[in-house]
Enzyme design. Sequence first.
Site, PDB file in Angstrom:
ATOM      1  CB  CYS A   2      -0.864   0.018   1.240  1.00 40.83           C
ATOM      2  SG  CYS A   2      -1.754  -1.511   1.513  1.00 40.83           S
ATOM      3  NE  ARG A  27       4.358   1.724  -1.465  1.00 39.50           N
ATOM      4  CZ  ARG A  27       5.226   1.647  -0.465  1.00 39.50           C
ATOM      5  NH1 ARG A  27       6.449   2.084  -0.644  1.00 39.50           N
ATOM      6  NH2 ARG A  27       4.888   1.157   0.697  1.00 39.50           N
ATOM      7  CG  ASN A  98       0.986   1.581   3.854  1.00 33.69           C
ATOM      8  OD1 ASN A  98      -0.142   1.697   3.398  1.00 33.69           O
ATOM      9  ND2 ASN A  98       2.048   2.156   3.318  1.00 33.69           N
ATOM     10  CE  LYS A 603       6.961 -10.482 -10.986  1.00 37.00           C
ATOM     11  NZ  LYS A 603       8.205 -11.119 -10.545  1.00 37.00           N
TER      12      LYS A 603
HETATM   13  O1  M6R Z   1       3.426 -16.139 -11.080  1.00 40.45           O
HETATM   14  P1  M6R Z   1       3.982 -17.536 -11.050  1.00 40.45           P
HETATM   15  O2  M6R Z   1       4.683 -17.833  -9.774  1.00 40.45           O
HETATM   16  O3  M6R Z   1       2.950 -18.572 -11.351  1.00 40.45           O
HETATM   17  O4  M6R Z   1       5.047 -17.573 -12.203  1.00 40.45           O
HETATM   18  C1  M6R Z   1       5.699 -18.754 -12.538  1.00 40.45           C
HETATM   19  C2  M6R Z   1       6.897 -18.477 -13.418  1.00 40.45           C
HETATM   20  O5  M6R Z   1       6.478 -17.898 -14.620  1.00 40.45           O
HETATM   21  C3  M6R Z   1       7.894 -17.532 -12.725  1.00 40.45           C
HETATM   22  O6  M6R Z   1       8.305 -18.047 -11.496  1.00 40.45           O
HETATM   23  C4  M6R Z   1       9.126 -17.322 -13.620  1.00 40.45           C
HETATM   24  O7  M6R Z   1       9.869 -18.503 -13.699  1.00 40.45           O
HETATM   25  C5  M6R Z   1       9.966 -16.157 -13.097  1.00 40.45           C
HETATM   26  N1  M6R Z   1      10.408 -15.373 -14.192  1.00 40.45           N
HETATM   27  C6  M6R Z   1      11.129 -16.575 -12.305  1.00 40.45           C
HETATM   28  O8  M6R Z   1      12.033 -15.570 -12.021  1.00 40.45           O
END
Ligand code: M6R
Length: 608
Positions: A2, A27, A98, A603
């Site tokens: 937060c 954040r 927070n 991500k």
């Molecule tokens: O969000 P998730 O934990 O399900 O993601 C799984 C993988 O895609 C994730 O851990 C990926 O291997 C990262 N880039 C690791 O640094």
Amino acid sequence: MCGIVGYIGAQDASEVLVEGLKTLEYRGYDSAGVAILAEGGLDRRRAEGKLRNLSKRLKEAPLAGTLGIGHTRWATHGKPNETNAHPHRAGGVAVVHNGIIENYAALRQELQADGAVFTSETDTEVVAHLVSHFRAQGLDLQASVAASIERLEGAYAIAVVDEAYPDEFIAARESSPLILALGDDENLVASDLPAVLAHTRKVVFLQDGDLVRVTRGEAQIFAEGALVERPVKRVDWSPAAAQKGGYKHFMLKEIFEQPRAVTDTLTGRLGRGGEVHLEHFDLEALKGIQHISLVACGTSWHAALVGRDLIESIAGIPVSVEYAHEYRYRRHIFGPGDAVIGISQSGETADTLAALGEVKARGVRVGAITNVMESAVARLSGDSLGVIYTHAGPEIGVASTKAFTTQMVSLHLLAVGIGRTLGTLTVEEATAELEALRHLPHWMEQALEGASQVAELAPWASEFDNYLFLGRGNLFPVALEGALKLKEISYIHAEGYAAGEMKHGPIALITEHFPTVALVGSDDLKAKVVSNIEELKARGGPVLIVASEGDEDLARIADQLVLVPEVPERLQPVIYSLPMQLLAYHVADFLGTDVDQPRNLAKSVTVE
Ligand code: M6R
């Protein structure tokens, strides 16, 4: 995580607050709100989702005033919706917060018995009712806040306004960051620097236990009831550098944030008598369990491997670890004693979600470990076993760091919880596990301090095109994770292997140009890993050893030696992960790659 901003001055407070909150967007948040003290009294606007939704509300129904508090909420207690958005109100008092109030359930009951009516699911609302309660007893605002925080257990940074006090607001902190920013005839508080840099560069980093009374012309800081002086610092960071807390990259910031993140994972969960409180997870529903499958991808899959070891050794239940993308297409034979738990930082990984969905549809109990409240895997598991939130706070660097360590800690809590529920773990054994976990953030801090030498290894380590990472026992998953981190962000080829497997093939690769990172734990397998290292040295392979303090003699077979604090064996994976992350980070930074957003990676992988 937060964001908080509080403002008193001559400018339009809602504008200042929204602008400040925008600088804290990095954040992560899922709702936002402001409370403004205007001539007509105290009023607030809140909205689910992004700040633009709040701005729209404010445009439709403006709030004029020069004193106010604002908040962006990353949900921890209760759904990410408008009702749970801050500021929370009780009578003429409004509060933003927070952190996590550990004893909120008990306080809520007590206040309800006293007639308080709660409108949200949050832990924060108890703070508003507490302050209002003390105000009704005749205490002034400052004394009411001071009396309220006496009752709080856990972590908090708060800002409080009261419509009877149009010329001041009160803020306080305990284990959650809060800064005071001193301007010209205006003063602010914020959870992070970027929110105040447009107003002033003069800031005070408030300390745990500080309470501050902020008016337009001055700010008085109190500690244990007495007025205190705190150094005023001048900050020259750019807004972008401030978002990263002065670190060069989010990943580095997140690496150093881990002791704090793990503290948040543990907060409120370590009960007396070896009890584990997992507020959204139904441990009782695991009664009769005979087998657990842990399903995940990438780093979360590595956490699952550590989790297998923890659950099997602590709770005595057999565990399988599965790649979600493979698992979803396999034919499974389930019995009544089966449960499947998905692990996903984002809670949105398509493969993990699909795998859990398939087994749930077949009537199997499913649960989740995730960092994101109300994420898809959390919603899917909510009406079955439930969810363990890792409480790592948003992870911005694509390469997982704090998500990994908090997943391992969550799995440790789960293992102890299962052990106690099934009676396979005694109270004494459970208490010892929880006691060790309590110390973990401190050991992590020491490990991060000690591993700062890793930065100096970067020129040497960046010379090589290939790496082998070796570990045994619970350090094997850490070797896999170390290799993944290095390849993800530095683009250097790296493979993780169980050290015992080396002689079955990979040793053929070893030359003076092919280095190995060897993880040597202070456990029963140590002598065997040392023998593996001797075999590498005999073939001229360079070796970087990570070992525990006390094993300085390993310098004789190491080209580079990094030492971490010696910790109980089950905590080794968390501690050894830290130099792995720093090695990958410093090599990538030395090579000049895009550390936070490495090529080809996202991500959250929401496609198959
Ligand atoms: O969000 P998730 O934990 O399900 O993601 C799984 C993988 O895609 C994730 O851990 C990926 O291997 C990262 N880039 C690791 O640094």
